[in-house]
Structures are given as C-alpha cells and as structure tokens.
Design a protein around this motif. Structure first.
Motif, mmCIF file in Angstrom:
data_model
loop_
_atom_site.group_PDB
_atom_site.id
_atom_site.type_symbol
_atom_site.label_atom_id
_atom_site.label_comp_id
_atom_site.label_asym_id
_atom_site.label_seq_id
_atom_site.Cartn_x
_atom_site.Cartn_y
_atom_site.Cartn_z
ATOM 1 N N UNK A 1 0.754 -1.122 0.043
ATOM 2 C CA UNK A 1 -0.076 -0.155 0.014
ATOM 3 C C UNK A 1 0.937 1.276 -0.099
ATOM 4 N N UNK A 2 0.697 2.235 -0.864
ATOM 5 C CA UNK A 2 1.407 3.452 -1.170
ATOM 6 C C UNK A 2 0.593 4.579 -0.910
ATOM 7 N N UNK A 3 1.165 5.560 -0.177
ATOM 8 C CA UNK A 3 0.515 6.796 -0.041
ATOM 9 C C UNK A 3 1.530 7.963 0.091
ATOM 10 N N UNK A 4 0.921 9.142 0.067
ATOM 11 C CA UNK A 4 1.638 10.306 0.122
ATOM 12 C C UNK A 4 0.810 11.474 0.659
ATOM 13 N N UNK A 5 -0.117 11.213 1.866
ATOM 14 C CA UNK A 5 -0.413 12.085 2.547
ATOM 15 C C UNK A 5 0.389 12.801 3.525
ATOM 16 N N UNK A 6 -0.014 14.144 3.924
ATOM 17 C CA UNK A 6 0.607 14.536 5.303
ATOM 18 C C UNK A 6 0.801 13.505 6.299
ATOM 19 N N UNK A 7 1.958 13.634 6.953
ATOM 20 C CA UNK A 7 2.286 12.782 7.987
ATOM 21 C C UNK A 7 0.930 12.700 9.252
ATOM 22 N N UNK A 8 0.406 11.761 9.211
ATOM 23 C CA UNK A 8 -0.653 11.753 10.321
ATOM 24 C C UNK A 8 -2.147 12.050 9.922
ATOM 25 N N UNK A 9 -2.125 12.286 8.530
ATOM 26 C CA UNK A 9 -3.545 12.629 7.846
ATOM 27 C C UNK A 9 -4.386 11.255 7.610
ATOM 28 N N UNK A 10 -3.837 10.161 7.400
ATOM 29 C CA UNK A 10 -4.726 8.936 7.157
ATOM 30 C C UNK A 10 -4.935 8.318 8.519
ATOM 31 N N UNK A 11 -4.153 8.619 9.745
ATOM 32 C CA UNK A 11 -4.550 8.097 10.891
ATOM 33 C C UNK A 11 -5.902 8.432 11.278
ATOM 34 N N UNK A 12 -6.283 9.642 11.019
ATOM 35 C CA UNK A 12 -8.115 9.876 11.490
ATOM 36 C C UNK A 12 -8.851 9.148 10.606
ATOM 37 N N UNK A 13 -8.511 8.506 9.564
ATOM 38 C CA UNK A 13 -9.340 7.665 8.721
ATOM 39 C C UNK A 13 -9.243 6.471 8.951
ATOM 40 N N UNK A 14 -8.149 6.110 9.917
ATOM 41 C CA UNK A 14 -7.983 4.467 10.088
ATOM 42 C C UNK A 14 -7.270 3.784 9.065
ATOM 43 N N UNK A 15 -6.436 4.622 8.326
ATOM 44 C CA UNK A 15 -5.831 4.133 7.079
ATOM 45 C C UNK A 15 -4.298 4.235 7.180
ATOM 46 N N UNK A 16 -3.796 4.411 8.510
ATOM 47 C CA UNK A 16 -2.280 4.484 8.673
ATOM 48 C C UNK A 16 -1.627 3.370 8.502
ATOM 49 N N UNK A 17 -0.430 3.247 8.812
ATOM 50 C CA UNK A 17 0.159 1.885 8.811
ATOM 51 C C UNK A 17 -0.149 0.918 9.837
ATOM 52 N N UNK A 18 -0.227 1.276 11.224
ATOM 53 C CA UNK A 18 -0.396 0.639 12.252
ATOM 54 C C UNK A 18 -2.253 0.084 12.196
ATOM 55 N N UNK A 19 -2.923 0.705 11.588
ATOM 56 C CA UNK A 19 -4.374 0.145 11.444
ATOM 57 C C UNK A 19 -4.274 -0.740 10.103
ATOM 58 N N UNK A 20 -3.660 -0.454 9.218
ATOM 59 C CA UNK A 20 -3.778 -1.471 7.979
ATOM 60 C C UNK A 20 -2.863 -2.725 8.586
ATOM 61 N N UNK A 21 -1.881 -2.459 9.237
ATOM 62 C CA UNK A 21 -1.159 -3.543 9.573
ATOM 63 C C UNK A 21 -1.749 -4.726 10.570
ATOM 64 N N UNK A 22 -2.944 -4.269 11.124
ATOM 65 C CA UNK A 22 -3.598 -5.154 11.991
ATOM 66 C C UNK A 22 -4.529 -5.984 11.096
ATOM 67 N N UNK A 23 -4.871 -5.792 9.820
ATOM 68 C CA UNK A 23 -5.882 -6.325 8.899
ATOM 69 C C UNK A 23 -4.992 -7.010 7.893
ATOM 70 N N UNK A 24 -3.591 -6.758 7.697
ATOM 71 C CA UNK A 24 -2.852 -7.402 6.720
ATOM 72 C C UNK A 24 -1.342 -7.553 7.265
#
Length: 409
Positions: free
Chosen positions: A101-124
């Motif tokens: 999974x690749x992303x180039x959002x500002x640091x922390x932006x995707x965490x509020x959507x539950x799409x950051x690394x730690x969130x995605x790592x839990x499901x994959x």
C-alpha cells in the motif's frame, strides 16, 4: 518468455502528483497489478496541473494532461472518497488482499481515517506500507508540505546549480524538470522491492517504508556534498563546466553548441590534436588534470576560441574518431529524432481512448528474459471502479450505483 518480474504482486496506490505515481508506474511496468485510488470528480491533483491536455471525441480538453500521463500508465483507476466512512471501508477491504500500500498524504492525515500503517497492519500483517512525503515521518519538519522546487532549494541542489559567480544571471538556479520527484520515485521503488524481498525471500515480515524528497535530494548530491564534508566548503556553481575532468563544458561552434568532457590526460592530448593545437598538451599549466583544474579558466577560454572555427558536426565527428566524449546539445525534437534513441525505442505508442496512438516514454529498464513490452495507457478517471469493486470485493451493480449516488465512488 517469462512473466514480468513482479507478476502476481498487488499494489494499492493512494499517491498523487509525481514522486509516488512514478514509483507505482515503475512497479506496474514490471508486472505488478496497481490499483490507483483517486478522488471522485477531480482525481489525482496532477490532472489539474495545466496544459497540454488531450481532447475528448467532442474536441474538449479534459483531465488527461501531460503531467498525469507521464506517471500513470499500466494502472487501474478507481474513485473512492476516503473522507467518508464507506470509502475508508473500501480501502481497508482492498488493503486486505494486496502486498503493498502506497500513500503520500501529510504525516498523520490517514490516521484519522483509520488508514495509517498501524491500522492497516492489523488487518494485513504482511503488507508493505510505503509513505512518500516531503520531509519524512519524523523530525521537526515532518508535518510540512512541499514540492520539488522547495526541496531543490532547501536540500542544497540550487546552491550549486546555475551560472558561475560574476557571470550574467549568476545565482542559485532550479534544475528544469522535477528531478527530486523522479529520484524519490526511484528510491521508493527500491525501498518497496527491498521490503518485498525481505518478506518473501528471507522469511521476514511486512513493514513501513519511509521515503521523502528531502532525504533524497541530499543523498543525490553525492560527491558535491562529500566535498563539503571533507573540507567544509560548498563547491561553487560551475554553469556547464564539468565536475572532475577538465576541460569540460558547453562550447559554441559556428552553427550551435556541443558538450565536451575531457576525462583524463590521454583524452586531453587527443583533443588538443583535434583542435589543431597539439602543443597545448605539453604546456606545464595543462599537462595533468589537476593542473587543468587549477588553470580552468585559461584552458576553457583557449578551447572556446578554437571551437568557434568550425561547425558542430565537424567537431563531433573528429572527437568521436579520437575517442573523446562529446555530444550535441539537443532539444526534445532533436533528442527523440536521434537514431540511437529511436533504436532503443524510448518513445512507445499506446492506444488511449482519446488518442489512438499516444506517445509515452518507455521504462528505462531492459531485461533479456522478461522484457517490458506491454504498455497500457494511463486510465481515464475511475475507468476501473466497477471492475475492481466487483472482482475484488464482490460488490454488485446495485451496490456500486448506490455508492456513486452518495459520492463515495
């Protein structure tokens, strides 16, 4: 013929603009299945970065411009509004079945959507999650946004690029193309491939890969930055002058310019003979390369006068015979018309919905066993939304239509 090197690898690409998309395109060229996520209605920011645009069958310009076209071939475009919970769920469901999974959002932006690394790592847990940012995931500048030219300036590249001090127009200068974006794209590909190898060939696990433009431009300064680290002095701007062997630079001839790089003493002796001044090679000021560096202005001035006596073609032919590296200063038309460029197939044709024979630049890699021969046009916005949602997630037509009505896809 074998399958392409990355056949079977699946990538979910949430990157936009240039550095990330260039990397995803490279991986797609190598055989990976790349699903590009774009915003409904507007798509990748690059689609609005100005002309020239392709025109649709009605003769109207659209969001398929050169900036977008250069970095998005061989991908599938799926529109998803990740600001909506339903859109976030689509991304999570897709992330379960991919390798990268690749992303180039500002640091922390995707965490509020539950799409950051730690969130995605839990499901994959095996996922390679690559973040491409301006300043990286850590450090005081991490939250900042930025574009290529900012990093050319902050990273020191502009300080050593441009006309020499004392010449008209002297001062820091930006390199023409978005070179930091391109180099970051290459580093991103290397990082992803290395993480995949660690996971699959070495029995490792998934991980977070952090790539940024600021690190990339600093690393790219290579021997220039190393000079500073050795003696504490920033190398001066040299214009078109070379960085090692001398003389080296652009020389004006009777009908144009050529670039010459004299890399060693033997080449210097042969160049002097070509220019009709063999005795120059015996001048104590110029015998050794270190001497020529010290007396650079003198030898460059002498060469400048000698090159003005003949046309470009004459000098290039004679220098080639003498085994001295040189070349014409081509514009793009001359470069693409060059017989060697044509023989290497650097311009490829693809069938685009708006242009039957659209020219693109081929991937720079050449393989003997797994050649890259299949180039598919950069997709229209959302062209593969229905296909991906139905084949990957099992959504039926009614579900997809309902998501469209809500502005989710």
């Amino acid at each position: 013929m074998s399958a392409l090197p990355l056949s079977g690898i699946k990538i979910l690409d949430l990157t936009r603009v240039l550095a990330g998309p260039l990397s995803a395109q490279m991986l797609a060229d190598l055989g990976a299945e790349v699903i590009k996520i774009e915003r409904p209605g507007t798509g990748d920011d690059a689609r609005a970065f100005g002309p020239p645009y392709l025109v649709d069958p009605d003769g109207k310009e659209n969001n398929n411009n050169s900036f977008y076209l250069c970095a998005n071939r061989n991908k599938k475009s799926v529109t998803v509004n990740i600001a909506k919970p339903e859109g976030q769920e689509i991304i999570r469901e897709l992330a379960k079945g991919v390798d990268v999974m690749m992303e180039n959002y500002k640091v922390g932006d995707l965490k509020r959507y539950g799409l950051d690394y730690e969130s995605i790592k839990k499901i994959n847990p095996r996922i390679i999650y690559c973040s491409v940012t301006g300043f990286g995931q850590t450090g005081p500048y991490a939250p900042r946004a930025g574009y290529d030219a900012i990093f050319q300036a902050m990273g020191g590249l502009m300080s050593v690029t441009g006309h020499m001090d004392g010449e008209p127009g002297a001062g820091p200068m930006k390199v023409g193309p978005s070179i930091v974006d391109y180099m970051t794209g290459m580093n991103t590909s290397i990082g992803i491939l290395s993480a995949l190898y660690h996971r699959d060939a070495r029995g490792g696990e998934g991980q977070h890969v952090d790539v940024c433009l600021f690190d990339t431009v600093i690393a790219s300064l290579s021997h220039y930055a190393q000079i500073y680290l050795v003696n504490g002095k920033t190398p001066p701007r040299r214009g078109t002058w070379g960085n090692g062997g001398m003389p080296a630079g652009v020389f004006r001839c009777t009908d144009g310019e050529l670039m010459l790089v004299v890399g060693n003493d033997a080449q210097f002796e042969r160049t002097c003979a070509v220019l009709g001044e063999p005795e120059l090679a015996k001048d104590p000021r110029f015998i050794k390369n270190n001497n020529r560096v010290v007396h650079g202005k003198e030898i460059m001035a002498i060469f400048a006068g000698l090159f003005l006596k003949r046309p470009v073609a004459y000098w290039l032919e004679e220098l080639e015979k003498a085994g001295v590296p040189s070349g014409p200063v081509n514009d793009f038309a001359q470069m693409f018309a060059d017989e060697h460029v044509r023989s290497r197939g650097m311009e490829v044709k693809v069938d685009h919905p708006f242009e039957h024979s659209l020219s693109l630049i081929r991937n720079a890699l050449t393989f003997s066993a797994t050649p890259i021969n299949d180039y598919r046009a950069p997709p229209l916005l959302g062209a593969n939304t229905k296909e991906v949602l139905s084949s990957k997630l099992g959504y039926d037509e009614a579900m997809i239509e309902g998501l469209k009505v809500k502005g989710i896809v």
